[in-house]
Design a protein around this motif. Structure first.
Motif, PDB file in Angstrom:
ATOM      1  N   LEU A  41       0.833  -1.199   0.000  1.00 24.39           N
ATOM      2  CA  LEU A  41       0.000   0.000   0.000  1.00 24.39           C
ATOM      3  C   LEU A  41       0.871   1.253   0.000  1.00 24.39           C
ATOM      4  O   LEU A  41       0.546   2.239  -0.653  1.00 24.39           O
ATOM      5  N   ALA A  42       1.982   1.194   0.722  1.00 26.55           N
ATOM      6  CA  ALA A  42       2.848   2.367   0.800  1.00 26.55           C
ATOM      7  C   ALA A  42       3.476   2.669  -0.562  1.00 26.55           C
ATOM      8  O   ALA A  42       3.553   3.820  -0.977  1.00 26.55           O
ATOM      9  N   LEU A 379       3.449   6.030   3.964  1.00 23.50           N
ATOM     10  CA  LEU A 379       2.367   5.504   4.798  1.00 23.50           C
ATOM     11  C   LEU A 379       1.407   6.643   5.094  1.00 23.50           C
ATOM     12  O   LEU A 379       1.836   7.751   5.370  1.00 23.50           O
ATOM     13  N   SER A 380       0.126   6.353   5.008  1.00 24.60           N
ATOM     14  CA  SER A 380      -0.858   7.381   5.327  1.00 24.60           C
ATOM     15  C   SER A 380      -1.744   6.876   6.453  1.00 24.60           C
ATOM     16  O   SER A 380      -1.771   5.688   6.763  1.00 24.60           O
ATOM     17  N   ALA A 381      -2.481   7.792   7.062  1.00 23.22           N
ATOM     18  CA  ALA A 381      -3.412   7.419   8.129  1.00 23.22           C
ATOM     19  C   ALA A 381      -4.431   6.414   7.587  1.00 23.22           C
ATOM     20  O   ALA A 381      -4.785   5.446   8.250  1.00 23.22           O
ATOM     21  N   GLU A 382      -4.835   6.663   6.348  1.00 24.45           N
ATOM     22  CA  GLU A 382      -5.817   5.784   5.718  1.00 24.45           C
ATOM     23  C   GLU A 382      -5.287   4.346   5.667  1.00 24.45           C
ATOM     24  O   GLU A 382      -5.991   3.395   5.989  1.00 24.45           O
ATOM     25  N   SER A 386      -6.887   1.211   7.776  1.00 23.85           N
ATOM     26  CA  SER A 386      -7.499   0.062   7.105  1.00 23.85           C
ATOM     27  C   SER A 386      -6.728  -1.218   7.431  1.00 23.85           C
ATOM     28  O   SER A 386      -7.325  -2.285   7.589  1.00 23.85           O
ATOM     29  N   THR A 387      -5.403  -1.118   7.563  1.00 25.22           N
ATOM     30  CA  THR A 387      -4.629  -2.309   7.932  1.00 25.22           C
ATOM     31  C   THR A 387      -4.968  -2.756   9.349  1.00 25.22           C
ATOM     32  O   THR A 387      -5.142  -3.952   9.608  1.00 25.22           O
ATOM     33  N   ALA A 388      -5.093  -1.784  10.261  1.00 23.71           N
ATOM     34  CA  ALA A 388      -5.439  -2.129  11.643  1.00 23.71           C
ATOM     35  C   ALA A 388      -6.806  -2.800  11.699  1.00 23.71           C
ATOM     36  O   ALA A 388      -7.003  -3.799  12.398  1.00 23.71           O
ATOM     37  N   ALA A 389      -7.752  -2.259  10.930  1.00 18.72           N
ATOM     38  CA  ALA A 389      -9.098  -2.833  10.914  1.00 18.72           C
ATOM     39  C   ALA A 389      -9.043  -4.270  10.402  1.00 18.72           C
ATOM     40  O   ALA A 389      -9.666  -5.183  10.960  1.00 18.72           O
TER      41      ALA A 389
END
Ligand code: ATP
Ligand code: MG
Lengths: 418, 244
Positions: A41-42, A379-382, A386-389
């Motif tokens: 994602l990054a 890396l973004s907050a988004e 989403s990864t944490a979720a």
């Protein structure tokens, strides 16, 4: 509720944790999955930034129109007529296009001799209105400037150089203030393009060209017709209306069918931008899915180990049930364990990913074509959220299914003495 | 609040004082192909303070009966009242609560939780019973003292002998002050010495007024009980009380 919580918590902390080897493998699998998804994602995010920046390199929300040939008979006039805008059309078009926030014309001389001292090369020289600097993102390096309205009005012989072109001619010397012979006419170099990332181009990269005031160009080359017209809108949504106004104005003046796309066809970067954004979004989702699958495999690994634990502990579960454990007190610690291993792995993965991203920040862009083109992973907050979720979700599943198995243990059956 | 330790009925609250009242109890194991009729109509009434030995040949249904008495399993037919309360129709968690409060189990192979200390093993039923940490510790220590293991509280099961393990199990069974203690061959895995220790402990418990139902092959242990129920082929064939 209070009792449920304290029992589950106590059992969770008392339950012998997994064997070290298993625990490490489990956490490593999840950590690896997390690194994979975060880095994918990054990189996608970095690439997206790069693309957006590159697209903007040429200018934002602009449209470029060249000449065209009519393909339809119109008001008794035949098809096949060449329609070409002239310098004095610009004021007319500006008046007829209220939706546009800027319009300019360009004239081009392709193989022009450029001489400085003993150095002579041939290059592209564009004559453009002074608004070109802003509209086409020709920002000068420190110490220089783009030409302005006065230069244009006074037909000043000033020239703004693309950074690559400047280097080819002047090498290490600062070009600003030097005199450059353009087709044997002396020009004062007033600025050099600040290096930029440019994806779209319609006559070659900006870094390879030179720009002079359009009035000066017109005088030196005795030319009136425009190579192309560029206009701009404030927001991408205004572009369709501006295009319609452009087609109407031009067709009224040169008498052709405003619906004749052979003539009115132009390059709309606002439209292209939307496609690019959607394209990049799809690409990122694709990367995300691949990362999610890696993580899912890790989650299955956790679940598998938990299943093995449930199987090993069947008798203990039976004993706990016999002495009065509720079902949720049996399942709760397993769910917590699955969550813990997953989140622990996730945390490790996050740390590793952050370190990798930071390391990439240290890599110099210069001389590294891959990074210059692909950008650096970001890396973004988004991405984090989403990864944490996803981790949380997989963690719950990894614990839930083995726990459900544990809940089905029949104490009478398991405690039968063989 | 539904405080689980609050006993509606301590076994002697009901009019007749019966702790176990079984009528026409049957148990059929359905193993898919074949159906095993393990119990074929058991009538059994046990009063508070009785020490009942259940004897019979292997496969006669002794363990099955004990599991039903302890609400570890549910009967296929018949009625069962434990401490004056019908247990039919209770869901799994309610049955767990009944086991927790009313029944103490002692198994042939001890069934202690291997990663916990003796003290923690004895604490476990009280944890499920909702007792506070301090109270649990205090009581667990007390129970271990009573079975003569006051100096072994921090030992894990692997660090204890068979007889010691069984005594921890007995302490655990007593932790919630149950109406009834159920033991399935408690001396079956013990050498003669530890076996007779456990037997003496059982007899002692009986002397303190506890109700015990013990399945055993052991003639000596059976002879210590006040009542011997013999089962054959899923039915009670003899039921004798020792004359005092
Ligand atoms: N879970 C089960 N599924 C099927 N059959 C079972 C099950 N449990 C017990 N049985 C059968 O029920 C019958 C009674 O078994 P039970 O274990 O009660 O006998 P027991 O008297 O305790 O024997 P032992 O003295 O050997 O322990 C046996 O025929 C046994 O095979
Ligand atoms: Mg048996």
């Amino acid at each position: 509720m209070g009792r449920d919580f304290s029992v589950i918590a106590t059992l969770f902390f008392k339950a012998s944790s997994l064997q070290k080897k298993r625990a490490i493998l489990t956490v490593a699998a999840i950590a690896w999955g997390t690194v994979a998804i975060l880095m994918l994602l990054a990189f996608g995010e970095g690439l997206r930034h790069q693309m957006v920046k590159a697209r903007r390199g040429m200018g934002q929300n602009i449209a470029v129109w060249w000449s065209g040939e009519t393909s339809k008979v119109w008001q008794g006039l035949p098809e096949g007529r060449r329609i070409q805008a002239r310098l004095d059309d610009l004021d007319y078009l500006r008046a007829k296009m209220p939706s546009s926030t800027g319009i300019l014309g360009e004239m081009t001389s392709w193989q022009t001799t450029l001489t400085w001292g003993t150095t002579t090369i041939t290059g592209r020289v564009t004559g453009a209105n002074w608004e070109y600097g802003e509209m086409r993102h020709h920002y000068p390096q420190a110490g220089g400037r783009f030409f302005n309205a006065n230069d244009q009005r006074d037909k000043k012989r000033v020239i703004f150089l693309g950074n690559q072109l400047a280097e080819d001619i002047f090498g290490e010397v600062n070009p600003v203030g030097e005199i450059l012979q353009v087709a044997s006419v002396p020009y004062l170099v007033i600025g050099v393009l600040n290096p930029k990332l440019q994806m779209g181009t319609y006559k070659g990269p900006d870094e390879m060209g030179a720009v002079i005031p359009i009035t000066t160009f017109s005088a030196q080359w005795s030319r009136q017709w425009l190579h192309n017209v560029v206009f701009k809108v404030g927001v991408a949504e205004d572009m369709p209306r501006a295009r319609e106004e452009f087609a109407q104005a031009l067709s009224a003046k040169y008498r052709f069918d405003p619906a004749d796309e052979q003539v009115t066809a132009l390059w709309d970067t606002a439209e292209g931008g939307k496609t690019l954004a959607a394209e990049m979004r799809r690409f990122q989702i694709f990367l995300g899915i691949i990362g999610a699958l890696t993580l899912l495999v890790g989650g299955i690994g956790v679940a598998n180990i938990m299943y093995a634990v449930v199987k090993e502990k069947t008798r203990e579960i039976g004993v706990q049930m016999a002495i009065g454990a509720h079902r949720s007190w049996i399942t709760g610690p397993f769910v917590l364990q699955g969550m813990t291993y997953t989140l622990l792995g996730g945390a490790f993965g996050l740390v590793v990913a952050i370190i990798l991203v930071l390391l990439f920040q240290l890599v110099p862009v210069e001389g590294n074509d891959a990074i210059a083109f692909l950008g650096k992973p970001t890396l973004s907050a988004e991405i984090a959220v989403s990864t944490a979720a996803l981790l949380g979700f997989i963690g719950i599943l990894a614990g839930y299914f083995p726990a459900r198995r544990a809940a089905t243990v029949d104490p009478a059956e398991t405690l039968r003495y063989e | 609040m539904n405080w689980p330790l609050k006993k509606k009925n301590n076994g002697d609250g009901n009019s007749n004082g019966h702790i176990i009242e079984m009528l026409g109890i049957t148990k059929v194991y359905d193993t898919g192909k074949i159906q095993v009729e393990a119990l074929k109509g058991i009538d059994l009434v046990v009063d508070k303070g009785e020490f009942v030995a259940v004897v019979g040949p292997s496969g006669s249904g002794k363990s099955t009966l004990l599991n039903l008495v302890g609400c570890l399993d549910t009967p296929s037919g018949g009625t069962y009242m434990l401490g004056g309360e019908a247990v039919a129709g209770l869901d799994r968690d309610q049955l767990a609560d009944v086991r927790n409060r009313r029944v103490g189990f002692v198994f042939q192979n001890f069934n202690l939780l291997p990663q916990l200390t003796a003290l923690e093993n004895v604490e476990m039923p009280m944890l499920f019973g909702g007792m506070g940490r301090r109270e649990r510790r205090r009581r667990a220590k007390e129970h271990l003292d009573r079975v003569g293991l006051g100096d072994r509280v921090e030992h894990r099961p692997t660090e204890l002998s068979g007889g010691q393990m069984q005594r921890v199990a007995i302490a655990r069974a007593l932790a919630m002050e149950p109406d009834i203690v159920l033991a399935d061959e408690p001396t079956g895995n013990l050498d003669t010495g530890s076996g007779s220790d456990v037997m003496s402990l059982m007899t002692e418990l009986w002397g303190q007024g506890r109700t015990l139902v013990v399945v055993t092959h052991d003639k000596t242990l059976a002879s210590r009980a006040g009542r011997v129920v013999e089962i054959r082929d899923g039915v009670v064939v003899t039921d004798e009380r020792a004359v005092a």
